[in-house]
Structure formats: structure tokens, C-alpha cells
Design a protein around this motif. Structure first.
Motif, PDB file in Angstrom:
ATOM      1  N   ILE A 197      13.575  17.358   1.647  1.00  0.00           N
ATOM      2  CA  ILE A 197      12.144  17.171   1.388  1.00  0.00           C
ATOM      3  C   ILE A 197      11.933  16.124   0.299  1.00  0.00           C
ATOM      4  O   ILE A 197      11.133  15.189   0.450  1.00  0.00           O
ATOM      5  CB  ILE A 197      11.485  18.506   0.999  1.00  0.00           C
ATOM      6  N   VAL A 198      12.657  16.253  -0.823  1.00  0.00           N
ATOM      7  CA  VAL A 198      12.511  15.295  -1.921  1.00  0.00           C
ATOM      8  C   VAL A 198      12.929  13.899  -1.472  1.00  0.00           C
ATOM      9  O   VAL A 198      12.257  12.896  -1.768  1.00  0.00           O
ATOM     10  CB  VAL A 198      13.342  15.741  -3.141  1.00  0.00           C
ATOM     11  N   GLY A 199      14.039  13.802  -0.735  1.00  0.00           N
ATOM     12  CA  GLY A 199      14.523  12.505  -0.282  1.00  0.00           C
ATOM     13  C   GLY A 199      13.568  11.818   0.678  1.00  0.00           C
ATOM     14  O   GLY A 199      13.324  10.609   0.573  1.00  0.00           O
ATOM     15  N   ILE A 200      13.011  12.576   1.615  1.00  0.00           N
ATOM     16  CA  ILE A 200      12.092  11.996   2.600  1.00  0.00           C
ATOM     17  C   ILE A 200      10.815  11.506   1.921  1.00  0.00           C
ATOM     18  O   ILE A 200      10.337  10.390   2.185  1.00  0.00           O
ATOM     19  CB  ILE A 200      11.772  13.024   3.702  1.00  0.00           C
ATOM     20  N   ILE A 201      10.261  12.324   1.033  1.00  0.00           N
ATOM     21  CA  ILE A 201       9.033  11.921   0.332  1.00  0.00           C
ATOM     22  C   ILE A 201       9.280  10.683  -0.525  1.00  0.00           C
ATOM     23  O   ILE A 201       8.464   9.745  -0.547  1.00  0.00           O
ATOM     24  CB  ILE A 201       8.509  13.088  -0.526  1.00  0.00           C
ATOM     25  N   ALA A 202      10.412  10.656  -1.238  1.00  0.00           N
ATOM     26  CA  ALA A 202      10.736   9.497  -2.079  1.00  0.00           C
ATOM     27  C   ALA A 202      10.942   8.246  -1.235  1.00  0.00           C
ATOM     28  O   ALA A 202      10.547   7.136  -1.638  1.00  0.00           O
ATOM     29  CB  ALA A 202      11.978   9.785  -2.920  1.00  0.00           C
ATOM     30  N   LEU A 203      11.541   8.393  -0.059  1.00  0.00           N
ATOM     31  CA  LEU A 203      11.761   7.237   0.815  1.00  0.00           C
ATOM     32  C   LEU A 203      10.445   6.659   1.314  1.00  0.00           C
ATOM     33  O   LEU A 203      10.244   5.436   1.300  1.00  0.00           O
ATOM     34  CB  LEU A 203      12.635   7.650   2.000  1.00  0.00           C
ATOM     35  N   PHE A 204       9.540   7.531   1.753  1.00  0.00           N
ATOM     36  CA  PHE A 204       8.227   7.051   2.190  1.00  0.00           C
ATOM     37  C   PHE A 204       7.475   6.393   1.045  1.00  0.00           C
ATOM     38  O   PHE A 204       6.815   5.358   1.230  1.00  0.00           O
ATOM     39  CB  PHE A 204       7.411   8.206   2.768  1.00  0.00           C
ATOM     40  N   ALA A 205       7.551   6.995  -0.147  1.00  0.00           N
ATOM     41  CA  ALA A 205       6.869   6.422  -1.308  1.00  0.00           C
ATOM     42  C   ALA A 205       7.435   5.047  -1.643  1.00  0.00           C
ATOM     43  O   ALA A 205       6.685   4.111  -1.945  1.00  0.00           O
ATOM     44  CB  ALA A 205       7.000   7.359  -2.506  1.00  0.00           C
ATOM     45  N   TYR A 206       8.750   4.907  -1.579  1.00  0.00           N
ATOM     46  CA  TYR A 206       9.391   3.617  -1.883  1.00  0.00           C
ATOM     47  C   TYR A 206       8.954   2.541  -0.892  1.00  0.00           C
ATOM     48  O   TYR A 206       8.598   1.416  -1.291  1.00  0.00           O
ATOM     49  CB  TYR A 206      10.901   3.790  -1.854  1.00  0.00           C
ATOM     50  N   ASN A 207       8.994   2.863   0.387  1.00  0.00           N
ATOM     51  CA  ASN A 207       8.603   1.873   1.397  1.00  0.00           C
ATOM     52  C   ASN A 207       7.130   1.486   1.270  1.00  0.00           C
ATOM     53  O   ASN A 207       6.765   0.322   1.494  1.00  0.00           O
ATOM     54  CB  ASN A 207       8.884   2.414   2.797  1.00  0.00           C
ATOM     55  N   TYR A 208       6.293   2.448   0.910  1.00  0.00           N
ATOM     56  CA  TYR A 208       4.875   2.130   0.728  1.00  0.00           C
ATOM     57  C   TYR A 208       4.677   1.193  -0.454  1.00  0.00           C
ATOM     58  O   TYR A 208       3.900   0.229  -0.378  1.00  0.00           O
ATOM     59  CB  TYR A 208       4.083   3.419   0.523  1.00  0.00           C
ATOM     60  N   LEU A 209       5.387   1.453  -1.549  1.00  0.00           N
ATOM     61  CA  LEU A 209       5.277   0.580  -2.718  1.00  0.00           C
ATOM     62  C   LEU A 209       5.768  -0.830  -2.394  1.00  0.00           C
ATOM     63  O   LEU A 209       5.168  -1.816  -2.832  1.00  0.00           O
ATOM     64  CB  LEU A 209       6.080   1.164  -3.882  1.00  0.00           C
ATOM     65  N   VAL A 210       6.853  -0.924  -1.634  1.00  0.00           N
ATOM     66  CA  VAL A 210       7.370  -2.240  -1.258  1.00  0.00           C
ATOM     67  C   VAL A 210       6.335  -3.008  -0.433  1.00  0.00           C
ATOM     68  O   VAL A 210       6.132  -4.214  -0.629  1.00  0.00           O
ATOM     69  CB  VAL A 210       8.691  -2.090  -0.471  1.00  0.00           C
TER      70      VAL A 210
END
Length: 236
Positions: A197-210
Motif C-alpha cells: 500500500i505504501v509503495g503503490i501510493i508513493a509510486l503514484f505520487a512520484y509519477n504525478y510530481l514528475v
């Protein structure tokens, strides 16, 4: 016959007073909320919670800064153009300084290099642009590390949970039951879910910021091209 009558008189099936077993069964059913379930994961869950808080903090901080950097006055370049054509360089520099956006700081550097070869002006602008992008991407490596590391930490909890379960099984000898193994199995499964859960949310957040930084970079490049075209315009 006397025995049957005695049973009925004491509240048997004919008396209509059946024992209320349903209430007792419901009362004995275990209830578990999200917090209780998380506590079953052990110390690994504490690490995952801390990582999630760090990721949330970075995301909120970066999204505020990036959106602020992407807001620009539509008349900014027109005013710069007017100032340059009128020879009011100081006014153009003041406008860039008060606008306080990455594009404005790039244009400010370009204006300060007026009179030098065009290539030198472009290089100066690009250097400032690289610094501005680096500022916007501050914290990105950490949130990317959380996106990749949280699932691995969750899998670590899976391994330690299974080790704990087998350790308890070995110590129990022949008296092995499911309740004895439940703590280790809970730790194994809950940490895996938490890490994913933490990894998936962080991945989506990272891609959105990029993607948001890419939008700002596109605006910066557009402003740079406008400024260079302005300098290449023939004098009236």
C-alpha cells in the motif's frame, strides 16, 4: 405421560421459551478494526507508517511549490518585450525580480547578459533553468526510494513473521494449534499488505510530481524561446 407433562410445564418447546443462542454466538465473534490489524504487523508496521508520513509530507510540500512555480502572468512577456524595445532594462529586471517564478529568474539572467553573444545568453539562461528544475525536484529521490523500498520492507516482515511462526511451532512440540501460529502469520501477511500500500501510493505520487515538473519545464522552455526570439528581432 407424567414425565411429558412435567417437561411442558417447565417451559419446554410447547411453552414457547427457546434459549436465545443467536445472541450468544454473535457476542463471541471477534471484531477487529484497522488499527488492531496494523498492530499485528509488529515493528515493521512502525517503519512503514514513518515512511508513509515522510512520503505524504514531501508530496504536499512539492505540489505546493510546483504549482506556485507554474503560475505565471500572461502579460509578463509582453511587458518584458515593451521594456526591452524602450531600452528600459532596469524596469525589465525589476519586473523579473518581483514576479518570482522560475521563468522570470531565467529571463532576468538573460537580460543581465544583454550585449554579449547570443550563445552566451542562451547558456546563462539554460544554467539557471537547470538550477530551477533541481530545486523543484528536491525530495524526489527520497519519495522514489520509499516507492521502491516500502514493498521490500513489507516482504522482510513476511519473512520474519514466517520465521516467528515456525519458531513457535518448533517450541510447541506436539501441542501445535492455529492460535499458536496466528501471531507470526498475522505479521507475515499484514506487513506485506502494508508495504504494498505504501509503495503503490508513493509510486503514484512520484509519477504525478514528475508530470507536474514536466509541465513547468515546458513553460520555462517556451518563455526562453520567446525571449531569444525577442533578442533576434530586427531593431525598428
Amino acid at each position: 405421560m407424567s414425565i411429558l407433562l412435567s417437561f411442558q410445564s417447565t417451559g419446554g418447546p410447547s411453552g414457547g421459551q427457546m434459549p436465545e443462542l443467536t445472541t450468544d454466538i454473535v457476542a463471541t465473534q471477534a471484531e477487529m478494526n484497522l488499527i488492531d490489524l496494523s498492530l499485528k504487523g509488529g515493528w515493521i508496521m512502525i517503519v512503514l507508517v514513518l515512511l508513509s508520513l515522510v512520503a505524504i509530507y514531501i508530496f504536499i510540500q512539492r505540489i505546493i511549490i510546483i504549482r506556485r512555480a507554474g503560475k505565471e502572468d500572461e502579460s509578463f512577456m509582453n511587458r518584458i518585450k515593451d521594456y526591452i524595445h524602450e531600452g528600459r532594462v532596469e524596469s525589465a529586471l525589476h519586473l523579473c525580480h518581483t514576479t518570482y517564478t522560475p521563468s522570470a529568474r531565467m529571463i532576468e539572467k538573460g537580460i543581465s547578459r544583454l550585449g554579449r553573444p547570443m550563445n552566451d545568453v542562451l547558456v546563462a539562461i539554460e544554467n539557471v533553468g537547470n538550477l530551477e528544475v533541481a530545486k523543484l525536484e528536491k525530495g524526489f529521490p527520497l519519495i522514489a526510494t520509499i516507492a521502491g523500498g516500502a514493498p521490500m520492507i513489507g516482504f522482510l516482515g513476511t519473512v520474519t513473521g514466517m520465521v516467528r511462526a515456525f519458531f513457535d511451532m518448533a517450541n510447541a512440540g506436539t501441542n501445535v494449534d492455529i492460535s499458536l501460529l496466528s501471531n507470526g502469520i498475522y505479521e507475515a501477511l499484514v506487513t506485506t499488505v502494508g508495504g504494498l500500500i505504501v509503495g503503490i501510493i508513493a509510486l503514484f505520487a512520484y509519477n504525478y510530481l514528475v508530470s507536474q515538473v514536466d509541465n513547468v519545464v515546458n513553460k520555462m522552455e517556451a518563455r526562453t524561446m520567446e525571449f531569444m526570439d525577442l533578442l533576434n528581432e530586427p531593431a525598428n
